[in-house]
Design an enzyme around this catalytic site. Sequence first.
Site, PDB file in Angstrom:
ATOM      1  CE1 TYR A  18      -9.647  -6.818   9.247  1.00 33.07           C
ATOM      2  CE2 TYR A  18     -10.376  -5.470   7.239  1.00 33.07           C
ATOM      3  CZ  TYR A  18     -10.276  -5.445   8.592  1.00 33.07           C
ATOM      4  OH  TYR A  18     -10.399  -4.583   9.634  1.00 33.07           O
ATOM      5  CE1 TYR A 146     -13.016  -3.918  13.131  1.00 38.18           C
ATOM      6  CE2 TYR A 146     -13.753  -1.618  12.304  1.00 38.18           C
ATOM      7  CZ  TYR A 146     -12.744  -2.739  12.489  1.00 38.18           C
ATOM      8  OH  TYR A 146     -11.565  -2.344  11.784  1.00 38.18           O
ATOM      9  CG  ASP A 239     -16.820   4.044  16.337  1.00 41.63           C
ATOM     10  OD1 ASP A 239     -16.774   4.915  15.562  1.00 41.63           O
ATOM     11  OD2 ASP A 239     -16.035   3.105  16.317  1.00 41.63           O
ATOM     12  CE  LYS A 268     -15.151   2.263   7.464  1.00 44.17           C
ATOM     13  NZ  LYS A 268     -14.917   1.989   8.965  1.00 44.17           N
TER      14      LYS A 268
HETATM   15  C1  LIG Z   1     -14.231   1.536  10.163  1.00 41.02           C
HETATM   16  C2  LIG Z   1     -14.404   1.970  11.614  1.00 41.02           C
HETATM   17  C3  LIG Z   1     -13.393   1.959  12.387  1.00 41.02           C
HETATM   18  C4  LIG Z   1     -11.810   1.707  12.178  1.00 41.02           C
HETATM   19  O1  LIG Z   1     -11.508   2.872  11.169  1.00 41.02           O
HETATM   20  P1  LIG Z   1     -10.233   2.779  10.365  1.00 41.02           P
HETATM   21  O2  LIG Z   1     -10.171   4.096   9.650  1.00 41.02           O
HETATM   22  O3  LIG Z   1     -10.317   1.410   9.446  1.00 41.02           O
HETATM   23  O4  LIG Z   1      -9.058   2.784  11.456  1.00 41.02           O
HETATM   24  C5  LIG Z   1     -13.877   2.288  13.662  1.00 41.02           C
HETATM   25  N1  LIG Z   1     -15.273   2.329  13.829  1.00 41.02           N
HETATM   26  C6  LIG Z   1     -16.150   2.133  13.063  1.00 41.02           C
HETATM   27  C7  LIG Z   1     -17.548   2.078  13.403  1.00 41.02           C
HETATM   28  C8  LIG Z   1     -15.916   1.679  11.764  1.00 41.02           C
HETATM   29  O5  LIG Z   1     -16.674   1.511  11.001  1.00 41.02           O
END
Ligand SMILES: *Cc1c(COP(=O)(O)O)cnc(C)c1O
Length: 421
Positions: A18, A146, A239, A268
């Site tokens: 980014y 996101y 998610d 994460k």
């Molecule tokens: C960071 C994130 C993603 C993407 O994860 P990456 O490991 O960066 O591909 C997807 N969903 C959420 C909610 C996130 O915070």
Amino acid sequence: MVHVDWLDTGLNHVWLPYTQMQTTPMPAAVTGMQGTTLHLANGQSLIDGIGSWWTCAHGYNHPALKQALIRQLDTLPHVMLGGLAHEPAYRLATRLAALTPGDLTRVFFTESGSVAVEVAMKVAVQSWRNQGIGGRTRFVAFKGGYHGDTFATMSICDPDEGMHAFFGDALSPQYIADLPDTPERCEALMALLDDHSDIAGVIVEPLVQGAGGMRMHSAETLAAIRLACDVHGIPLIFDEVFTGFGRTGHMFAADRAGVTPDIMTVGKALTGGVTPLAATIVSQRLYDTFHDIDPDKALMHGPTFTGHALGCAVAMASIDLLENPGVLSGVLELEKRMSDMLAPLADHRAVENVRVMGAVSAVEMKKGFDVEASRARFIDRGVFIRPLGRVIYLTPAFCISAEDLSALIDAISSEVDVLAA
Ligand SMILES: *Cc1c(COP(=O)(O)O)cnc(C)c1O
């Protein structure tokens, strides 16, 4: 002061995330880390308010995570899951199935959150097809959301703040709805699911929409989404790549909200920020639509490093730490402390509002500002904080000391005053 000969040369070759490379300021070279402190090559130390993109739940260089990694490295760094098996992936899958709510029982491992979401989308679409129902290929996602940077996940991000604008017609069309946080919006979501027979699934970041600016919603909003999905028999994906593993003060946001999805994605903080690892955890009911003698009904997905042994071993150790008494309740105490400490800023004339949930706090400014300049001022104040849009936020390690937390909050107060001037 450590001389880093790799920085200037490497900056001609590394392509940063980014980042407009022509105008980017020189990144701060980190040469060591401990707990919530980053040691820089120039001799400075920074208190970290971000935890390396929200992954570092237990602080940097935690001895238990380091030992788990070294122990695994000594015996079996990794072996592929096609035709071969290793203990860490099988143990971690069993553990995640037990840890997650409801009948989430089947775990598919990937290396990034984006790919975990891709797999969730694939599972939803293929599950319909496996049941003999064609044409269900689109998703409902929510404004402010996101879900990743790959093509499928970009298509379900917020259309204004995501990368839709750049990639436009390269993305599959999806339904991007308002979160159902009012009776009218609940009805609108019901109507959306009523009116369209091409919907494969609904996806939401439960309780906190992270990259969209630490926007928070209530458990009732999630219950309304769950209800709409139940009425229409449509799978619901949480998610939890950001919210999973204690960030909201419960193991998962699903636990805090008391709402269970049909598919959950995690990433994460799964390994406490030590190695990349992500997973898609699927309900027994959806999994059963794949479990068949027909080879065409198998899930056709297989990343090279699926179930990486080092990551799985560290994840086990990280979950051990989260299960220690007082760790999750400590996150709820951190929520209370951050709320109290940030409360005075809510009345500041330049501040739109202050939000806190678990180990996430956000100060939203009324007006936009120069984010790069703000980031540089934070470093000058001895802290690492990176505003997102109009939002200055903290996602610290759960174990952050009172002293370090005060330093972060003082730095935010000073920055708010600078931005108001
Ligand atoms: C960071 C994130 C993603 C993407 O994860 P990456 O490991 O960066 O591909 C997807 N969903 C959420 C909610 C996130 O915070």
